[in-house]
Write an enzyme that holds these catalytic residues in place. Structure first.
Site, short mmCIF file in Angstrom:
data_model
loop_
_atom_site.label_atom_id
_atom_site.label_comp_id
_atom_site.label_asym_id
_atom_site.label_seq_id
_atom_site.Cartn_x
_atom_site.Cartn_y
_atom_site.Cartn_z
N GLU A 73 -16.01 88.85 31.52
CA GLU A 73 -14.95 89.60 30.79
C GLU A 73 -15.59 90.68 29.93
O GLU A 73 -16.69 90.47 29.42
CB GLU A 73 -14.16 88.62 29.90
CG GLU A 73 -13.36 87.62 30.71
CD GLU A 73 -12.52 86.67 29.82
OE1 GLU A 73 -12.45 86.87 28.60
OE2 GLU A 73 -11.95 85.73 30.38
N HIS B 80 -6.99 87.70 29.03
CA HIS B 80 -7.41 86.74 27.98
C HIS B 80 -6.47 86.83 26.77
O HIS B 80 -6.91 87.08 25.64
CB HIS B 80 -8.87 86.95 27.57
CG HIS B 80 -9.50 85.73 26.98
ND1 HIS B 80 -10.81 85.39 27.18
CD2 HIS B 80 -8.99 84.75 26.17
CE1 HIS B 80 -11.09 84.27 26.52
NE2 HIS B 80 -9.99 83.86 25.89
P1 NAD Z 1 -10.56 70.23 23.52
O1 NAD Z 1 -12.02 70.06 23.28
O2 NAD Z 1 -9.60 69.76 22.50
O3 NAD Z 1 -10.17 69.54 24.91
C1 NAD Z 1 -10.97 69.61 26.05
C2 NAD Z 1 -10.77 68.33 26.83
O4 NAD Z 1 -11.56 68.42 28.03
C3 NAD Z 1 -11.25 67.07 26.08
O5 NAD Z 1 -10.24 66.09 26.04
C4 NAD Z 1 -12.45 66.59 26.90
O6 NAD Z 1 -12.55 65.17 26.96
C5 NAD Z 1 -12.15 67.16 28.27
N1 NAD Z 1 -13.35 67.32 29.09
C6 NAD Z 1 -14.57 67.77 28.71
N2 NAD Z 1 -15.40 67.79 29.76
C7 NAD Z 1 -14.69 67.32 30.81
C8 NAD Z 1 -15.01 67.11 32.18
N3 NAD Z 1 -16.23 67.37 32.66
N4 NAD Z 1 -14.05 66.62 33.00
C9 NAD Z 1 -12.79 66.36 32.51
N5 NAD Z 1 -12.44 66.51 31.23
C10 NAD Z 1 -13.38 67.01 30.39
O7 NAD Z 1 -10.37 71.79 23.82
P2 NAD Z 1 -9.03 72.62 23.69
O8 NAD Z 1 -8.88 73.11 22.31
O9 NAD Z 1 -7.92 71.85 24.30
O10 NAD Z 1 -9.40 73.89 24.59
C11 NAD Z 1 -9.38 73.81 26.00
C12 NAD Z 1 -9.93 75.09 26.61
O11 NAD Z 1 -9.08 76.17 26.31
C13 NAD Z 1 -11.31 75.51 26.12
O12 NAD Z 1 -12.06 76.02 27.22
C14 NAD Z 1 -11.03 76.65 25.16
O13 NAD Z 1 -12.11 77.52 25.02
C15 NAD Z 1 -9.88 77.29 25.91
N6 NAD Z 1 -9.03 78.18 25.12
C16 NAD Z 1 -8.64 79.34 25.71
C17 NAD Z 1 -7.79 80.18 25.03
C18 NAD Z 1 -7.39 81.48 25.65
O14 NAD Z 1 -7.25 82.45 24.92
N7 NAD Z 1 -7.16 81.54 26.93
C19 NAD Z 1 -7.34 79.85 23.75
C20 NAD Z 1 -7.75 78.65 23.18
C21 NAD Z 1 -8.60 77.82 23.89
C1 MLT Z 2 -10.51 80.75 22.06
O1 MLT Z 2 -11.46 80.12 22.54
O2 MLT Z 2 -10.09 80.54 20.92
C2 MLT Z 2 -9.84 81.77 22.90
O3 MLT Z 2 -10.44 82.00 24.09
C3 MLT Z 2 -9.29 82.93 22.22
C4 MLT Z 2 -10.21 84.00 21.77
O4 MLT Z 2 -11.26 84.23 22.34
O5 MLT Z 2 -9.85 84.65 20.82
#
Ligand code: NAD
Ligand code: MLT
Length: 311
Positions: free
Chosen positions: A261, A279
Site C-alpha cells: 500500500e 484502506h
Molecule cells: P485482535 O488481536 O483483537 O484479534 C485477532 C484474532 O486473531 C485473535 O482472536 C487471535 O486469536 C486470532 N489469531 C491470531 N493468529 C491466528 C491464526 N494464525 N489463526 C487464527 N486466528 C488467529 O485484532 P483486531 O483488533 O480484531 O484486528 C483484526 C485485524 O484487523 C488486524 O489485522 C488489524 O490490523 C486489522 N484492522 C484493520 C483495519 C482497517 O483499517 N482495515 C482497522 C482496524 C484493524
Molecule cells: C489499524 O490497524 O488501526 C488500521 O489498519 C487503520 C489505520 O491504519 O489507520
C-alpha cells in the site's frame, strides 16, 4: 528547559494534536518519505504513526532520543516491536479505537459484494439501467465464516448474526465456550472454508497468517463464496485470489487492504465482482478522534515516565 518533541508522521485528529500541544513541541512530517523521516527522528522523544510509516531498526538507529512509538490504530505490523525493545523504545497503540468502525466497514464490503452495490452505482451513473446483471444474494440463512474471533471478529459475528446468518469461526486461540456465548461455532479452517457462503478475515498479519488463504484453501471453498478482507493485505494471497476469481471458484471479494500500500493498480481491480476501498476500515471521524486522543494520552504518560494502560 525545552519541551520534549513529538513527531507526528501521519494524519492525527485535531483532538489528539490538542492533547499533545499543551506539553510538547509537536512537529509534522510525511512518514512514508524515508528521506524526510530518517533525519527528522534524530532529535525526537516520541513518534506517532498510522500504517504508512515503516518503523524498523533503521529508524531506531537514527533516533537516539526516541522513547516511545505510538501507532494511532490497531495493527502493529508496520512497527518492528523487537527492534524497538532492543533500542529501549516503548511501543503503544490504540487497540480499541477503531474496532466498531472496522467491523462496520467489513459489513459494508460484505453487503456490497452480496448486492453488487458499487457495480450498479457505477453502471447507473454511466446511464445504464442494468437490473438483471446485478442480481445478488441474501444473507439470511447463509453461513458466515469469521477468520479470527478477536475484537473486530466478534463485532462482525454479532452483526452478521443479526442478519439471521449462521456464524462459524476459526480461531485456535479462542475457547469454544467463549464462542458459544456469542452464538458462534468454532470450527477447523478446512470446515470453515467448505461451509461458508461468506468469509470475513479479521486476523493480525503475522508470519503464521500471511498467505493463510492461498491457492490450496481457495480450492476448498464453495464457488458461491464471497470473501471480505478488511484486516491486512496478503492474508488472502492476491495471486491465488485473482486465479480463483478467473476460474470462477470464488463468486466475489470485498477488499480494503493490499499486500503493498498504497495500491492503485492490481489484477484484482479488473474483476467486476471485486469491490475495493483504499484502506478505509478505520476511516470515520469517530474512530480517528478516538485513535488520536488515545495515543496522545499514552504518549503523554510514557514521556512522563508513567504506566501506560491498555486502552
Ligand atoms: P485482535 O488481536 O483483537 O484479534 C485477532 C484474532 O486473531 C485473535 O482472536 C487471535 O486469536 C486470532 N489469531 C491470531 N493468529 C491466528 C491464526 N494464525 N489463526 C487464527 N486466528 C488467529 O485484532 P483486531 O483488533 O480484531 O484486528 C483484526 C485485524 O484487523 C488486524 O489485522 C488489524 O490490523 C486489522 N484492522 C484493520 C483495519 C482497517 O483499517 N482495515 C482497522 C482496524 C484493524
Ligand atoms: C489499524 O490497524 O488501526 C488500521 O489498519 C487503520 C489505520 O491504519 O489507520
Amino acid at each position: 528547559m525545552s519541551k520534549p518533541v513529538v513527531l507526528v508522521a501521519e494524519e492525527l485528529s485535531p483532538a489528539g494534536i490538542e492533547v499533545l500541544s499543551a506539553d510538547f513541541d509537536v512537529r509534522h512530517i510525511d512518514g512514508a518519505d524515508r528521506s524526510a523521516l530518517l533525519p527528522a527522528v534524530a532529535d525526537v522523544d516520541a513518534l506517532i504513526v498510522r500504517s504508512a510509516t515503516k518503523v524498523n531498526a533503521e529508524v531506531f538507529e537514527h533516533a537516539k532520543r526516541l522513547r516511545v512509538v505510538a501507532r494511532a490504530g490497531v495493527g502493529l505490523d508496520n512497527v518492528d516491536v523487537e527492534a524497538a525493545t532492543k533500542a529501549g523504545v516503548m511501543v503503544v497503540n490504540a487497540p480499541t479505537s477503531n474496532i466498531v468502525t472496522a467491523a462496520e466497514h467489513a459489513i459494508a464490503l460484505l453487503l456490497a459484494t452480496a448486492r453488487n452495490v458499487p457495480q450498479g452505482h457505477s453502471a447507473l451513473k454511466q446511464g445504464e439501467w442494468k437490473r438483471s446483471k446485478y442480481t445478488g444474494v441474501e444473507l439470511q440463512g447463509k453461513t458466515a465464516g469469521v477468520l479470527g474471533l478477536g475484537r473486530i471478529g466478534v463485532l462482525v459475528a454479532q452483526r452478521l448474526a443479526a442478519f439471521d446468518m449462521e456464524v462459524i469461526a476459526y480461531d485456535p486461540y479462542v475457547q469454544a465456550a467463549r464462542a458459544a456465548q456469542l452464538g458462534v461455532k468454532l470450527v477447523a479452517l478446512d470446515e470453515l472454508l467448505r461451509e461458508s457462503d461468506f468469509i470475513s478475515v479479521h486476523l493480525p498479519k503475522t508470519p503464521e497468517t500471511l498467505g493463510l488463504i492461498g491457492d490450496k484453501e481457495l480450492r476448498e471453498v464453495k464457488p458461491s463464496v464471497r470473501i471480505v478482507n478488511a484486516a491486512r493485505g496478503g492474508i488472502v494471497d492476491e495471486n491465488a485470489l485473482d486465479l480463483a476469481l478467473k476460474d470462477g471458484r470464488v463468486a466475489g471479494a470485498g477488499l480494503d487492504v493490499f499486500s503493498s500500500e498504497p495500491c492503485t493498480d492490481s489484477p484484482l481491480f479488473h474483476h467486476d465482482n471485486v469491490v475495493v476501498t483504499p484502506h478505509l476500515g478505520a476511516s470515520t471521524h469517530e474512530a480517528q478522534e478516538k485513535a488520536g486522543t488515545q495515543v496522545a494520552r499514552s504518549v503523554k504518560l510514557a514521556l512522563g515516565g508513567e504506566f501506560v494502560p491498555d486502552a
